[in-house]
Write a protein that holds these residues in place. Sequence first.
Motif, PDB file in Angstrom:
ATOM      1  N   UNK A  93       0.740   8.198  52.682  1.00  0.00           N
ATOM      2  CA  UNK A  93       2.084   7.906  53.178  1.00  0.00           C
ATOM      3  C   UNK A  93       2.718   6.761  52.401  1.00  0.00           C
ATOM      4  N   UNK A  94       1.936   5.719  52.143  1.00  0.00           N
ATOM      5  CA  UNK A  94       2.455   4.558  51.431  1.00  0.00           C
ATOM      6  C   UNK A  94       2.866   4.916  50.004  1.00  0.00           C
ATOM      7  N   UNK A  95       2.010   5.624  49.275  1.00  0.00           N
ATOM      8  CA  UNK A  95       2.307   5.956  47.878  1.00  0.00           C
ATOM      9  C   UNK A  95       3.519   6.884  47.773  1.00  0.00           C
ATOM     10  N   UNK A  96       3.573   7.893  48.642  1.00  0.00           N
ATOM     11  CA  UNK A  96       4.704   8.823  48.615  1.00  0.00           C
ATOM     12  C   UNK A  96       6.017   8.115  48.962  1.00  0.00           C
ATOM     13  N   UNK A  97       5.967   7.252  49.977  1.00  0.00           N
ATOM     14  CA  UNK A  97       7.194   6.583  50.407  1.00  0.00           C
ATOM     15  C   UNK A  97       7.616   5.490  49.433  1.00  0.00           C
ATOM     16  N   UNK A  98       6.651   4.676  48.970  1.00  0.00           N
ATOM     17  CA  UNK A  98       6.987   3.576  48.073  1.00  0.00           C
ATOM     18  C   UNK A  98       7.511   4.079  46.733  1.00  0.00           C
ATOM     19  N   UNK A  99       6.906   5.160  46.225  1.00  0.00           N
ATOM     20  CA  UNK A  99       7.331   5.709  44.924  1.00  0.00           C
ATOM     21  C   UNK A  99       8.629   6.505  45.039  1.00  0.00           C
ATOM     22  N   UNK A 100       8.965   6.946  46.260  1.00  0.00           N
ATOM     23  CA  UNK A 100      10.147   7.792  46.435  1.00  0.00           C
ATOM     24  C   UNK A 100       9.948   9.181  45.853  1.00  0.00           C
ATOM     25  N   UNK A 101       8.719   9.671  45.900  1.00  0.00           N
ATOM     26  CA  UNK A 101       8.416  10.988  45.328  1.00  0.00           C
ATOM     27  C   UNK A 101       9.255  12.070  46.001  1.00  0.00           C
ATOM     28  N   UNK A 102       9.852  12.940  45.187  1.00  0.00           N
ATOM     29  CA  UNK A 102      10.659  14.045  45.721  1.00  0.00           C
ATOM     30  C   UNK A 102       9.858  15.331  45.842  1.00  0.00           C
ATOM     31  N   UNK A 161      -2.685  19.222  54.542  1.00  0.00           N
ATOM     32  CA  UNK A 161      -2.575  18.702  55.903  1.00  0.00           C
ATOM     33  C   UNK A 161      -2.320  17.196  55.896  1.00  0.00           C
ATOM     34  N   UNK A 162      -2.939  16.498  54.947  1.00  0.00           N
ATOM     35  CA  UNK A 162      -2.742  15.049  54.849  1.00  0.00           C
ATOM     36  C   UNK A 162      -1.281  14.724  54.560  1.00  0.00           C
ATOM     37  N   UNK A 163      -0.685  15.488  53.651  1.00  0.00           N
ATOM     38  CA  UNK A 163       0.718  15.260  53.307  1.00  0.00           C
ATOM     39  C   UNK A 163       1.634  15.696  54.451  1.00  0.00           C
ATOM     40  N   UNK A 164       1.340  16.857  55.037  1.00  0.00           N
ATOM     41  CA  UNK A 164       2.150  17.353  56.161  1.00  0.00           C
ATOM     42  C   UNK A 164       2.141  16.357  57.315  1.00  0.00           C
ATOM     43  N   UNK A 165       0.996  15.735  57.541  1.00  0.00           N
ATOM     44  CA  UNK A 165       0.853  14.802  58.652  1.00  0.00           C
ATOM     45  C   UNK A 165       1.677  13.539  58.518  1.00  0.00           C
ATOM     46  N   UNK A 166       2.102  13.213  57.293  1.00  0.00           N
ATOM     47  CA  UNK A 166       2.889  11.986  57.085  1.00  0.00           C
ATOM     48  C   UNK A 166       4.315  12.302  56.624  1.00  0.00           C
ATOM     49  N   UNK A 167       4.698  13.564  56.702  1.00  0.00           N
ATOM     50  CA  UNK A 167       5.990  14.015  56.160  1.00  0.00           C
ATOM     51  C   UNK A 167       7.166  13.228  56.755  1.00  0.00           C
ATOM     52  N   UNK A 168       7.075  12.891  58.029  1.00  0.00           N
ATOM     53  CA  UNK A 168       8.177  12.167  58.664  1.00  0.00           C
ATOM     54  C   UNK A 168       8.352  10.762  58.085  1.00  0.00           C
ATOM     55  N   UNK A 169       7.294  10.241  57.482  1.00  0.00           N
ATOM     56  CA  UNK A 169       7.365   8.889  56.908  1.00  0.00           C
ATOM     57  C   UNK A 169       7.870   8.884  55.467  1.00  0.00           C
ATOM     58  N   UNK A 170       8.046  10.068  54.899  1.00  0.00           N
ATOM     59  CA  UNK A 170       8.478  10.171  53.491  1.00  0.00           C
ATOM     60  C   UNK A 170       9.687  11.103  53.395  1.00  0.00           C
ATOM     61  N   UNK A 171      10.843  10.644  53.824  1.00  0.00           N
ATOM     62  CA  UNK A 171      12.039  11.495  53.863  1.00  0.00           C
ATOM     63  C   UNK A 171      12.495  12.026  52.510  1.00  0.00           C
TER      64      UNK A 171
END
Length: 598
Positions: free
Chosen positions: A110-119, A130-140
Amino acid sequence: MREFAVPPVVTIGPAANLTDPVWDNAAAAPDTVQFSRRTSGGWVDVTCAEFRDEVVALARGLVAAGVQPGDRVALMSKTRYEWTLIDYAIWSAGGVTVPIYETSSAEQVAWILSDSGATACFVETNTHQLAVTGVREQVPALEQVWQIETGDLAALEERGASVEAAEIDRRRAAVGAEDVATIIYTSGTTGRPKGCVLTHRNIYSDIKNAIPGLHNLFRQEASTLLFLPLAHSFARLIQVGVVTARARMGHTADVKNLVPDLQAFRPTFVLSVPRVFEKVYNTAKQRAHGDGKGKIFDRAEAVAIAYSEALDKPGGPGLGLKLQHALFDRLVYGKLRAALGGQCKDAISGGAPLGARLAHFFRGIGVTVYEGYGLTETSPAVAVNLQNAIRVGTVGRPLPGVTIRIADDGEILVKGDIVFSQYWNNPSATAEVLDIEGWFRSGDLGELDGDGYLTITGRKKELIVTAGGKNVAPALLEDRIRAHPLVSQTVVVGDRQPFIAALVTIDEEAWPKWLATAGYPETDTVAEHRDDEKLRAEVQRAVDEANKAVSHAEAIKVFRILPHDFTEATGELTPSLKVKRGVVHKTYADEIAAIYGG
């Protein structure tokens, strides 16, 4: 010596980028095998032209999916052919690759996806999905996720059929040396991972200046089987080097079956960390002793080390030593090389100190280990022992284009095109390590000899100061203790305490053999024997050997055997197998307190 600089042998032009070798190779040597791709039926070759075409097809898919130049695209997967393919496709589409260790926790993802702003994000397995799906709300910002194992790559390539191949040429031409190539998040031995921003110039300059001094490794006739995580900057640099030099590369993440894979692939060189070299040595030694051939192995080991040491002296090995070496080459060394596939003559080691004894042992059996030093922030290689410039026990001279300075407090400072530009979204952390003149403060302690060879003496933040005011760098002691076949990990403690002590874990692979030798049931655990006199005597031998390298004030006076080994799953190790000292100190606070009567 306080400073040593080596002029560059290659200068990267402003228009160059890391995809250039893929196109150059396809044009100059289209039928040369660039990769051997692992399949259920064995290894399948991929030529330079085929790889370029696969990169283009996937890059067109990324463009069709809406990836724009400069977009961050995350990649979470074990080391495999598709990792390399996706990496080059992202670059060819003008994007920025953001690696994520496949063992990362949900919080780290969640931190890496959100901090980097990955699209967008590539994942390998259902678990990763599942790991990515589980944090999807934290990485808009994350819009798309593709899974390697479900055929999403093929679907993406089909989608790219609507994009002209010329668009990839335009995207590539628009990427210059100063553009960002990747944001690699540090594995975080302390605190939250920071995103190291590396440009195409950073990485390209690093490898292009290293290749001339490592021609045995980086040449068209060479080959390597990569098994370290490609999410780590060390393995990533080797990937780029192999493609640049048009050598052949295979991938495997199955470390448990590494020996059969090496024997099938037959690489000419390997890349590894000291822990793997220690395992190879310890396993061979233990097996020989278990088979009743311990005296032969021990003598062969002594001859190998003596032979290697003699190589650095005027006149080289004498006739008697040469004859002994030739004998043991038939009896012992050839079998050890066979475990690496039979063709391996070279290796690169980094990530932690290897130790002179182990380096001499491997060179003595016919596998020269080129030990180097670097950090993610330096792309990563700063210094390395080269073919014509080896000094065992050091990490070599600065690579061409690099300057190393030793600060007054012993900290290693680095300057050159390899030094990163910033920590992503973290100007305060950047300012802590980069000064206005471009010097990077490594946090490591070291010494330069009169010829410019660098020796790592410790980590600045890990330096222990005893109650008596003695400064102790734990790395030297820890490395020597880990060399014992029965020991897995060691953490030296003693900050603000009256003496130095150590926490020791037992190698799980070596444990059953020790139980059998000691006459104990095979089901017994380390926890049941941590105070056993036989076990403590064995570990004491390792501690005694380590203490020979330091003064009495720095020597380990007490050690405690821990009931379990450190693992990444339990939080004590990073994905690159570095010990998280803070976690160990917290988890085993009671053990440390007991040492000092607390």
